[in-house]
Design a protein around this motif. Structure first.
Motif, mmCIF file in Angstrom:
data_model
loop_
_atom_site.group_PDB
_atom_site.id
_atom_site.type_symbol
_atom_site.label_atom_id
_atom_site.label_comp_id
_atom_site.label_asym_id
_atom_site.label_seq_id
_atom_site.Cartn_x
_atom_site.Cartn_y
_atom_site.Cartn_z
ATOM 1 N N THR A 190 43.986 38.144 49.137
ATOM 2 C CA THR A 190 45.356 38.073 48.622
ATOM 3 C C THR A 190 46.303 37.307 49.553
ATOM 4 O O THR A 190 47.505 37.296 49.320
ATOM 5 C CB THR A 190 45.938 39.491 48.428
ATOM 6 O OG1 THR A 190 45.963 40.155 49.699
ATOM 7 C CG2 THR A 190 45.106 40.301 47.443
ATOM 8 N N ARG A 191 45.768 36.691 50.593
ATOM 9 C CA ARG A 191 46.597 35.950 51.551
ATOM 10 C C ARG A 191 47.744 36.816 52.077
ATOM 11 O O ARG A 191 48.931 36.442 52.011
ATOM 12 C CB ARG A 191 47.154 34.664 50.915
ATOM 13 C CG ARG A 191 46.064 33.716 50.421
ATOM 14 C CD ARG A 191 46.625 32.430 49.864
ATOM 15 N NE ARG A 191 47.352 31.702 50.893
ATOM 16 C CZ ARG A 191 48.209 30.728 50.670
ATOM 17 N NH1 ARG A 191 48.457 30.349 49.424
ATOM 18 N NH2 ARG A 191 48.811 30.122 51.648
ATOM 19 N N ARG A 218 40.276 27.720 52.530
ATOM 20 C CA ARG A 218 41.572 27.816 51.842
ATOM 21 C C ARG A 218 41.414 27.932 50.333
ATOM 22 O O ARG A 218 42.352 28.323 49.646
ATOM 23 C CB ARG A 218 42.436 26.607 52.186
ATOM 24 C CG ARG A 218 42.759 26.489 53.677
ATOM 25 C CD ARG A 218 43.981 27.306 54.065
ATOM 26 N NE ARG A 218 44.282 27.149 55.483
ATOM 27 C CZ ARG A 218 45.363 27.627 56.078
ATOM 28 N NH1 ARG A 218 46.254 28.308 55.395
ATOM 29 N NH2 ARG A 218 45.568 27.453 57.363
ATOM 30 N N LEU A 219 40.256 27.572 49.804
ATOM 31 C CA LEU A 219 40.046 27.744 48.370
ATOM 32 C C LEU A 219 39.800 29.221 48.035
ATOM 33 O O LEU A 219 40.195 29.694 46.965
ATOM 34 C CB LEU A 219 38.864 26.894 47.905
ATOM 35 C CG LEU A 219 38.574 26.926 46.405
ATOM 36 C CD1 LEU A 219 39.745 26.342 45.615
ATOM 37 C CD2 LEU A 219 37.303 26.162 46.080
ATOM 38 N N PHE A 220 39.168 29.937 48.957
ATOM 39 C CA PHE A 220 38.856 31.344 48.690
ATOM 40 C C PHE A 220 39.970 32.285 49.154
ATOM 41 O O PHE A 220 40.132 33.367 48.602
ATOM 42 C CB PHE A 220 37.511 31.716 49.320
ATOM 43 C CG PHE A 220 36.362 30.996 48.659
ATOM 44 C CD1 PHE A 220 35.886 31.430 47.433
ATOM 45 C CD2 PHE A 220 35.803 29.863 49.218
ATOM 46 C CE1 PHE A 220 34.848 30.760 46.781
ATOM 47 C CE2 PHE A 220 34.764 29.177 48.590
ATOM 48 C CZ PHE A 220 34.287 29.631 47.372
ATOM 49 N N LEU A 221 40.741 31.850 50.157
ATOM 50 C CA LEU A 221 41.903 32.642 50.570
ATOM 51 C C LEU A 221 42.915 32.607 49.430
ATOM 52 O O LEU A 221 43.385 31.542 49.036
ATOM 53 C CB LEU A 221 42.519 32.050 51.845
ATOM 54 C CG LEU A 221 41.657 32.176 53.111
ATOM 55 C CD1 LEU A 221 42.216 31.309 54.228
ATOM 56 C CD2 LEU A 221 41.584 33.634 53.547
ATOM 57 N N GLY A 222 43.233 33.761 48.900
ATOM 58 C CA GLY A 222 44.152 33.818 47.761
ATOM 59 C C GLY A 222 43.453 33.763 46.410
ATOM 60 O O GLY A 222 44.115 33.744 45.390
ATOM 61 N N SER A 223 42.125 33.755 46.403
ATOM 62 C CA SER A 223 41.435 33.665 45.100
ATOM 63 C C SER A 223 41.349 35.037 44.423
ATOM 64 O O SER A 223 40.925 35.125 43.271
ATOM 65 C CB SER A 223 40.042 33.062 45.276
ATOM 66 O OG SER A 223 39.231 33.868 46.111
ATOM 67 N N GLU A 224 41.771 36.081 45.115
ATOM 68 C CA GLU A 224 41.967 37.401 44.507
ATOM 69 C C GLU A 224 40.757 37.905 43.718
ATOM 70 O O GLU A 224 40.901 38.477 42.640
ATOM 71 C CB GLU A 224 43.238 37.392 43.629
ATOM 72 C CG GLU A 224 44.499 37.049 44.432
ATOM 73 C CD GLU A 224 45.816 37.225 43.662
ATOM 74 O OE1 GLU A 224 45.840 38.003 42.697
ATOM 75 O OE2 GLU A 224 46.798 36.571 44.046
ATOM 76 N N HIS A 253 53.890 37.286 49.635
ATOM 77 C CA HIS A 253 52.713 37.979 50.178
ATOM 78 C C HIS A 253 52.252 39.176 49.353
ATOM 79 O O HIS A 253 51.467 39.982 49.848
ATOM 80 C CB HIS A 253 52.947 38.390 51.638
ATOM 81 C CG HIS A 253 54.078 39.378 51.831
ATOM 82 N ND1 HIS A 253 55.361 38.981 52.064
ATOM 83 C CD2 HIS A 253 54.099 40.731 51.826
ATOM 84 C CE1 HIS A 253 56.134 40.059 52.196
ATOM 85 N NE2 HIS A 253 55.396 41.132 52.047
ATOM 86 N N LEU A 290 44.987 35.472 38.201
ATOM 87 C CA LEU A 290 45.204 34.056 38.503
ATOM 88 C C LEU A 290 45.027 33.149 37.291
ATOM 89 O O LEU A 290 45.787 32.213 37.090
ATOM 90 C CB LEU A 290 44.275 33.538 39.608
ATOM 91 C CG LEU A 290 44.507 33.981 41.051
ATOM 92 C CD1 LEU A 290 43.527 33.240 41.971
ATOM 93 C CD2 LEU A 290 45.928 33.723 41.513
ATOM 94 N N ALA A 292 50.773 38.625 46.318
ATOM 95 C CA ALA A 292 49.727 38.060 45.467
ATOM 96 C C ALA A 292 50.187 37.939 43.999
ATOM 97 O O ALA A 292 51.319 38.283 43.659
ATOM 98 C CB ALA A 292 48.423 38.846 45.573
ATOM 99 N N VAL A 293 49.288 37.425 43.171
ATOM 100 C CA VAL A 293 49.614 37.123 41.775
ATOM 101 C C VAL A 293 49.111 38.227 40.846
ATOM 102 O O VAL A 293 49.856 38.737 40.009
ATOM 103 C CB VAL A 293 48.995 35.770 41.354
ATOM 104 C CG1 VAL A 293 49.200 35.519 39.862
ATOM 105 C CG2 VAL A 293 49.597 34.634 42.184
#
Lengths: 535, 535
Positions: free
Chosen positions: A209-210, A254-260, A491, A532, A493-494
């Motif tokens: 979730t970064r 960076r593609l997987f960071l935030g990929s939730e 911070h 997402l 997340a989505v």
């Protein structure tokens, strides 16, 4: 330490819920502020009252021992920990309960679970600490799935290797904050990542979730602490090279960071650590005017001093959460270092504040202590209060209060208009929904080009209607954030709940790239569907 | 300033090539070091001698005025500026000349060019300053294309907006370093991104290749200075929201940073700027032992002091490029600030050096000057010498010397073994190819968890064979880097030349995601084919 019981419906441990004198004082404070509030408590439903049906799924023999169909376990994995989750739990509204909670103990078991679910069209919801506040772990599925499993990574909780020279460690994703710090402490190291959810969230959740940490400036988002990620996707497993930095193509991590949890399961990471701080300095600066306080905060953010704490509380926030009555707000300033005393840094930051009319009720306090005892410093006190806030939220949510936060980031030039628009939208929405209360604002994180404002809503709601009231308020303030150049989330997340705004903020070519990536790595669309992306 | 002529075959401007006394002194230094070297100069071929054929492409009427089929123009857009490019140019080996150089002046023209090339199966090589050292702008194509155009962004070179409050500017991708700084200077601002290619590279090139700046620590890679990117792909145009930070999904910008022209054309960006520094401190620290020098450097990297310069030169580097004979190497230390004097920072860094046995031949020097005159400070002198290095390389390459660099990053724990392996591999390759010379090492960038070592090879080659000799040396040291945990490139990008190692270092799921993205955004595969990906 005595084992405690995790609350299925609210924050943290049931033993730590607000009660007794603490509860009385909280209620009394609220009555003082909102005398008209109906604070009749809602009882917590029993698990049997929830009417959770039999699991619709049967796991393959080889995986059965990892799976739980216990209604209490499933109830606890149904919602995150947002206000709207707590309210729904208290109302017994658990519409989308996972069929099974699956707790893999090895990577191979994760692969086997993904294979089974890919074959059988079962949605997989990766689950760390379950502290999502955006519907990120809720099996609220649009598609036609045979069922849903909550993939709880909690058994993968080890620190596998420590590299003291490079100050890094290989850590499994399912470890919770306190356990991680306990394992690093004997080595004099710390991840120093202390989100508010610290006690009840995991490394894997922070990465997916970064997450933003507790510190105000510099490398505080979890992204910047990642050396290497290991990810299991339905199409295969990947691990990035352990590197301090690389310029070889777009960053794989960076593609997987935030990929939730939509592209793969993060199973472990090499994380950058820090020496445990020894020198600390802290102070509070009072301002008579908010605009000037913002300007002072901006000056510090652009000074290169990089304070660990630089939290501007507006007047309402200072009054409510720090008990200080100051018209222009309070700037809580802190510096920490494991290497050197911090006086020079603090003195220059204070000078910048004074240049902007800030006043210090007391001179900065400095400490030199390798291992501060719990509760000893002002920062520790604040941190304890900070960690108590979600428990207070639960007590108030159970008493028909609307208590929730939302957050954003924007550039400095846009902040005044954004702030004004949010205040206006929140107040209008409070009024139109018949709620009365206040909006507070503090900066949680600072960048040279802008702040991350964090807003709190504390309002008396209508019994039985607070969910709808909050949803209306949230929609109104989200529109204001969107219209005035803010991100829909800095911070938090989505998840599923921020999708309407995220979809409008995400550039089209990137949306197409993300969808193509999803289709490639998760061809059956089993991973956290609806987060997402529409699928 | 008098207009100068860009060299088609070598670095920079022809007027600035090494000549006269500077050349005599350079040759004399080399003769002293490598008396056996055959330094007979190779003449630069004339454009007509290159035998560049007629362009195989005719642009559509609407685009014809943007297109040049001039052989000199096409020759200058054929190769980058690596040693192997210069050697091939001097030998007249231009095997893959672009058919046209296209210079769009608007975004619509870029869209039109991409449409034409997509329809007509023409490869498009995005071109900024042309300073690639990895074959990144060379139309060396595996696929079956009707031709290739070099898309030169140089006409898009404006600073469009400046936000002084947030310290940011909207900048077109085609602007070169000096022009950009000249436009920001009146506002007291600077991007402070000074790669060695600074004078002859562009913002778009820095972004597309994830360039590393001059500064040693902190936010020095261009990635961290990006607020927002605007990208035109064959499938559509996207612009990310201008934000100081966001946690909404994977970062859209990070997918295009480092995409090296394979996914889209970066046309402009909002960039984070800094106030121009006023206070500076610098010193040099001598060490008798390299391992101890490395340990001191690591201590500073992990101290949180964040020096702007912290460049550890090994003994050979110190002797060759700084004229200092010290057995363990020299650490060049610098601090800069626009906000405060830097004594406290420098003093602690010096203390760390002394704790590790470092000695200062002279005390640190401090300056307080808002606009230092060119050439006035040590740092300016070093920078001038730094910017002359590529010109020296050209003069030596024309005299059958092998003069080239390669670079990496690794964690601290792996550095000793990596360094030893690279030294061994380089020396073995020099010997086996019949070249004699030296290998030098300096750290260009430092992270808490590892350094970015930058190696230089200076060797006497065999006339006519230096390309082959270098390629063998490069392959050998690349294998050593790969085997010992280094990245194949910290800041030189992948291009076509680093592909064999990049392909092995990139995690498979990310490779699949990148290919899916490529296929989605550039369905006809026209953008820089062969860079990063096989197609």
């Amino acid at each position: 330490m005595v084992d405690k019981t995790r609350s299925w419906w609210g924050w943290g441990n049931t033993e730590d819920a607000i009660s007794g004198t603490e509860l009385d004082e909280l209620i009394s404070r609220v009555r003082g502020m909102l005398p008209q509030a109906d604070l009749t408590p809602v009882p917590v439903p029993s698990i049997t009252e929830l009417g959770i049906g039999t699991s619709g799924l049967t796991a393959p023999t080889g995986l059965a021992s990892l799976c739980s169909d216990d209604p209490a376990d499933r109830a606890a994995h149904t919602h995150g920990k947002a206000f709207r989750d707590v309210v729904r739990n208290l109302a017994g509204d658990l519409d989308h309960v996972p069929d099974l909670v699956v707790r893999p103990t090895t990577e191979q078991e994760i692969i086997d679970v993904l294979d089974w679910c890919s074959r059988s069209n079962i949605a997989v919801i990766p689950y760390g600490g379950g502290s999502s506040v955006v519907g990120g772990i809720e099996p609220r599925l649009d598609g036609d799935y045979a069922g849903a499993v909550s993939l709880d990574l909690g058994e993968l909780d080890q620190v596998m290797e420590i590299d003291r020279t490079s100050r890094a460690a290989r850590i499994q994703a399912g470890v919770f904050g306190p356990a991680l710090e306990n394992r690093l402490r004997p080595h004099g190291l710390s991840l120093r990542h202390f989100p508010q959810s610290f006690e009840f969230s995991t490394l894997g959740g922070w990465l997916a979730t970064r997450a933003g940490g507790h510190y105000a400036t510099g490398y505080t988002r979890i992204d910047d602490m990642v050396e290497s990620l290991r990810v299991i996707t339905p199409s295969g497993t990947g691990q990035s090279r352990r590197l301090p930095s690389s310029g070889a193509g777009p960053s794989p991590d960076r593609l997987f960071l935030g990929s939730e949890g939509t592209l793969g399961i993060i199973t472990e990471a090499w994380m950058r650590l820090q020496d445990r701080p020894r020198w600390r300095g802290s102070t509070s600066v009072h301002f008579t005017d908010y605009d000037t306080a913002v300007a002072a905060t901006r000056a510090i953010a652009q000074s290169g001093l990089s304070p660990t704490n630089c939290r501007l509380l507006d007047a309402a926030e200072a009054f409510l959460n720090a008990g200080t009555a100051v018209s222009g707000g309070v700037l809580v300033l802190g510096f920490e270092s494991a290497d050197h005393p911090v006086q020079a840094w603090m003195e220059r930051a204070v000078e910048l504040c004074r240049d902007h009319g800030g006043e210090l009720p007391a001179p900065p306090r400095y400490t030199d202590a390798p291992t501060p005892r719990e509760g000893r410093t002002t920062a520790d006190n604040w941190r304890s209060a900070f960690l108590r806030m979600p428990y207070q939220r639960d007590a108030l949510a159970a008493r028909s209060m609307i208590v929730e936060t939302f957050e954003t980031a924007c550039t400095w030039d846009r902040f005044p208009a954004l702030h004004a628009a949010v205040v206006e939208a929140a107040n209008a929405a409070l009024a139109s929904t018949g709620a009365s209360g206040v909006l507070t604002c503090r900066f949680t994180h600072l960048y040279p080009d802008g702040p991350a404002p964090y807003f709190g809503v504390y309002a008396a709601g209508r019994p039985g209607a607070t969910l709808q009231q909050w949803d209306e308020i949230k929609a109104a303030v989200s529109e204001a954030l969107h219209a005035h150049g803010g991100t829909i989330t800095h911070h938090h997340a989505v998840g599923r709940d921020h999708r309407p705004w995220y979809d409008r903020q995400r550039p089209d070519p990137f949306a197409a790239a993300l969808l193509a990536t999803k289709t490639t790595l998760d061809p059956n669309g089993i991973l956290n569907p609806g987060v997402l992306l529409p699928v």
